[in-house]
Enzyme design. Structure first.
Site, PDB file in Angstrom:
ATOM      1  N   ASP A 156      35.262  40.083 -48.797  1.00  0.00           N
ATOM      2  CA  ASP A 156      33.918  40.271 -49.334  1.00  0.00           C
ATOM      3  C   ASP A 156      33.821  39.871 -50.802  1.00  0.00           C
ATOM      4  O   ASP A 156      32.735  39.927 -51.380  1.00  0.00           O
ATOM      5  CB  ASP A 156      33.466  41.722 -49.151  1.00  0.00           C
ATOM      6  CG  ASP A 156      32.485  41.874 -48.008  1.00  0.00           C
ATOM      7  OD1 ASP A 156      32.312  40.911 -47.242  1.00  0.00           O
ATOM      8  OD2 ASP A 156      31.877  42.951 -47.878  1.00  0.00           O
ATOM      9  N   ASP A 195      32.735  54.822 -41.619  1.00  0.00           N
ATOM     10  CA  ASP A 195      33.745  55.186 -40.634  1.00  0.00           C
ATOM     11  C   ASP A 195      33.409  56.509 -39.946  1.00  0.00           C
ATOM     12  O   ASP A 195      33.364  56.586 -38.716  1.00  0.00           O
ATOM     13  CB  ASP A 195      35.126  55.253 -41.297  1.00  0.00           C
ATOM     14  CG  ASP A 195      35.101  55.994 -42.633  1.00  0.00           C
ATOM     15  OD1 ASP A 195      34.061  56.590 -42.980  1.00  0.00           O
ATOM     16  OD2 ASP A 195      36.117  55.978 -43.347  1.00  0.00           O
TER      17      ASP A 195
END
Length: 752
Positions: free
Chosen positions: A163, A469
């Site tokens: 990223d 998550d």
């Protein structure tokens, strides 16, 4: 567990000498089962102590209610509210840990019934976001350890999401691929356990002399090759040409999708290297990127077009493989006949290699994983921790009808075909050559691909929280799926923990923000009970973790209460014998937590470090988490994802290792203010500068003890007031905290 260079541990045995295991269903599982789940008999004493703490908390509240009728003061009322929060938190904790269970896997039994050629494929995802905070050499070591897994290589594909769109990261991976062609055969030939070369050569700096001449020669060659690899990575690319030309006119947050097939296992052989693919998804300033969740969904789409393995493994860039058989251990659970319809993902606990002695920053979470993780195993399963997890791809894709596929999964016809086959447990392989899928892969990696689709809302990794998550795992559990914790010996993965004060607090702040955000989404655990299939105790466990940051409010209030009482010469403790309930609670709780650390093999100092850090985190990082979420809900500000600094290795031999460091972050202001207030209260009490008590007893030994205890917890801050450089609290922070302390004291005097 230590092994000799080139020797692996016995990976088919799991030692649980400190636990008594009982089959979860009262009878042994069928012989064809690939794993055994057993309840852990924690013992009568531990359960009694757990209940005794809850009983004492309830007695404190009862005594307060009785006392308030005859003796009502603001400090007592505020203390009652705080203690009610502490009681609720302990209740949630008990709900989670009351019936722990552990899993023992049997890879030998699996291989007796499933041949290597029949093992399912696994797509491995590695995520990195910043080449400065996450140095490429760390990512390279994680990738190398994955390429060397004890699993048929033609069944594996490694995807690296960058990223940061960094040419340094891509260059490092290209160089690592060349080294892997030597490293992987070396590891498998000599059964090396530590397959991240950084860890291997750090652990075995020299040979013992008992090795064969052939091994010595190969070992020395590999060490030289790795040092050469490190030099090439540190030097970086000479110029941005060839494959690096795509990075020449890019900005970190403004660039097209870049996808490169660094290595392709064209021969489809089990003894070669797995596929290695680099991905940097497209980013544009006006498009939301959804942090790590957006990167994971891009990985899911690209891999769905190229290899479409039925299972995925995702790791943070610093989490290297510690047990090369972990994929087989995970498959023992995922391929078990009963689990195929029940278990959505397998989570491995986080373990930190080369960690600082006695856990000075309280971030290794050994006790947390043992007791809370084990407790989750006895309910609906462990949380998804964002790394070290094996997922069923079709579970991530959700329950979707054929008519809805195009609408939910986007405009790529090839991806829709891939998804449809995934639901039918079939493999999608339009091309034996993964490079031929590059054009379609660029389409699904574009920043506008998700617009109007269900990605992040109905399928894939969920959006709406910085801790994608836990939110994704909660969504899966709400649908009725279970998860399992896989704890082989040796441990599956090893990573890096922050080794400084700012890094630890930044990580805790980010976790606190993301977890608290979940409470204000449609995936709130309470709603999961009512409208979903989330079990009650599993929902209580999710409430326990999602309210971490919210606990900063009662923690701060309870820390400031004794200061207020000393300055105004009042008390927040109940009159008479009630104070002894507080004393008993304090003693029993600390003995209880200390016994857990000792039972886990940790030291007294490690226990104390974790106790003081829990107080520091609650009054420094978490208040900013609460403030950030409040501002987001009010629409005045959005939360910002902060990457945690990744350190290449610990420096335990350094005399300064473990010393608390500071910077100009505003997170240190509340902690410094709390410390200054305690010092002011202590000086006021000892110098007898308190006003006369009004309407009852004044402050006494109880308040003095509380102040002294918090000062002891804040000893790193106390030293920081007098140290200089990075070990000293910046003067700007001290002045701001002193101003806030002065205002607090002034208000206490005026409105008492």
């Amino acid at each position: 567990m230590k092994t000799q260079p080139g020797k692996s541990a016995n990976r088919n045995e799991t030692k649980r000498n400190d636990l008594i295991l009982v089959p979860s269903d009262g009878e042994p599982r069928a012989l064809f089962s690939f794993y055994q789940k057993c309840w852990v008999n924690t013992g009568f004493t531990k359960k009694v102590t757990d209940m005794l703490i809850l009983l004492l908390l309830l007695l404190v509240l009862t005594y307060r209610l009785v006392s308030i009728i005859h003796f009502f003061t603001f400090p007592c009322f505020l203390a009652f509210l705080c203690e009610s929060c502490f009681t609720f938190t302990w209740f949630l904790c008990l709900c989670t840990r009351w019936t722990p269970a552990l899993v023992t896997t049997c890879p030998g039994r699996l291989l007796q019934r499933v041949s290597e050629m029949e093992l399912p494929a696994v797509d491995m995802f590695v995520t990195t976001a910043d080449p400065v905070l996450e140095p490429p050499i760390i990512t390279v070591n994680t990738v190398l350890s994955l390429l060397a897994l004890d699993y048929p290589s033609h069944k594996l594909a490694c995807y690296v999401s960058d990223d940061g769109c960094s040419p340094l990261t891509f260059h490092a991976l290209v160089e690592a691929c060349k080294f892997a062609q030597l490293w992987v055969p070396f590891c498998k030939k000599h059964h090396v356990q530590l397959r991240a070369p950084l860890r291997y050569f750090s652990h075995y700096k020299t040979l013992t002399g008992a090795e064969s001449p052939e091994f010595k020669q190969e070992w020395l060659r590999m060490k030289d090759e790795y040092e050469d690899l490190r030099r090439r990575i540190e030097q970086g690319p000479a110029q941005l040409d060839g494959d690096l030309a795509d990075f020449s006119n890019t900005e970190r947050r403004n660039h097209p999708a870049i996808i490169k097939v660094i290595w392709e296992n064209k021969k489809i052989t089990s003894d070669g290297l797995p596929h290695l693919i680099y991905i940097s998804r497209e980013k544009r300033p006006k498009y939301p990127h959804h942090y790590k969740a957006g990167a994971m969904n891009t990985l899911a789409r690209v891999s769905g077009l190229m290899t479409n393995a039925p299972y995925t493994l995702n790791l943070d860039c610093d989490m290297s493989v510690n047990n090369p058989m972990i994929a087989l251990h995970a498959m023992c659970i995922l391929l078990d006949p009963k689990s195929q319809k029940e278990v959505a993902f397998v989570q491995c606990p986080q373990h930190f290699c080369g960690a600082l002695k006695d856990d000075p920053f309280g971030n290794q979470m050994v006790v947390l994983f043992k007791y809370m993780g084990g407790g989750l195993g006895g309910i609906q399963g462990s949380f998804y921790a964002g790394t070290n997890a094996f997922h069923r791809r079709k579970v991530l894709y959700g329950n979707t009808s054929d008519e809805e596929l195009a609408q939910i999964f986007g405009g790529s016809k090839e991806l829709v075909k891939s998804v449809a086959l995934t639901f039918k447990d079939k493999t999608y392989s339009p091309n034996l050559n993964v490079s031929k899928s590059l054009e379609e892969a660029h389409q699904v990696a574009s920043c506008g691909y998700e617009y109007g689709s269900g990605w992040g809302k109905q399928v894939g990794w969920m959006y709406g929280s910085m801790t994608e998550d836990v939110l994704t795992g909660l969504t899966i559990h709400t649908k009725g799926w279970r998860s399992e914790m896989c704890t082989p010996d040796p441990t599956a993965f090893s990573g890096c923990a922050p080794e400084c004060g700012p890094g630890s607090l930044t990580q805790q702040k980010r976790w606190g923000i993301g977890l608290l955000e979940i409470l204000f989404t449609k995936h709130c655990p309470i709603l999961g009970i009512i409208f979903g299939k989330l079990q009650f105790r599993e929902a209580m466990a999710y409430l326990w973790i999602t309210t971490w940051a919210a606990r900063s409010v009662p923690e701060l209030c309870y820390a400031i209460l004794p200061v207020y009482c000393i300055i105004t010469n009042s008390t927040f403790f109940p009159r008479g014998q009630g104070i002894w309930i507080h004393v008993a609670l304090f003693v029993v709780y600390n003995i209880h937590t200390l016994s857990e650390y000792i039972a886990t093999g940790l030291s007294l100092r490690a226990w104390w470090n974790n106790q003081r850090m829990s107080r520091i985190v609650a009054m420094t990082a978490w208040p900013f988490s609460v403030l950030s979420v409040i501002l987001k809900l009010l629409g005045t500000s959005d939360t910002v994802f902060e990457v945690t600094q990744k350190d290449q290795s610990s420096s335990s031999d350094d005399e300064d290792a473990g010393r608390f460091t500071f910077n100009t972050s505003p997170m240190f202001i509340p902690g410094t203010t709390v410390l200054l207030l305690q010092l002011i209260a202590l000086a006021t009490k000892l110098s007898r500068l308190q006003p006369a008590a009004q309407g009852g007893d004044g402050s006494g030994v109880g308040e003095l003890f509380c102040v002294s205890y918090i000062i002891l917890c804040y000893r790193p801050f106390l030293k920081g007031l007098f140290d200089k450089g990075k070990y000293g609290i910046p003067l700007s922070t001290v002045f701001k905290s002193a101003g806030l302390s002065f205002v607090f004291v002034l208000l206490c005097r005026r409105y008492h």
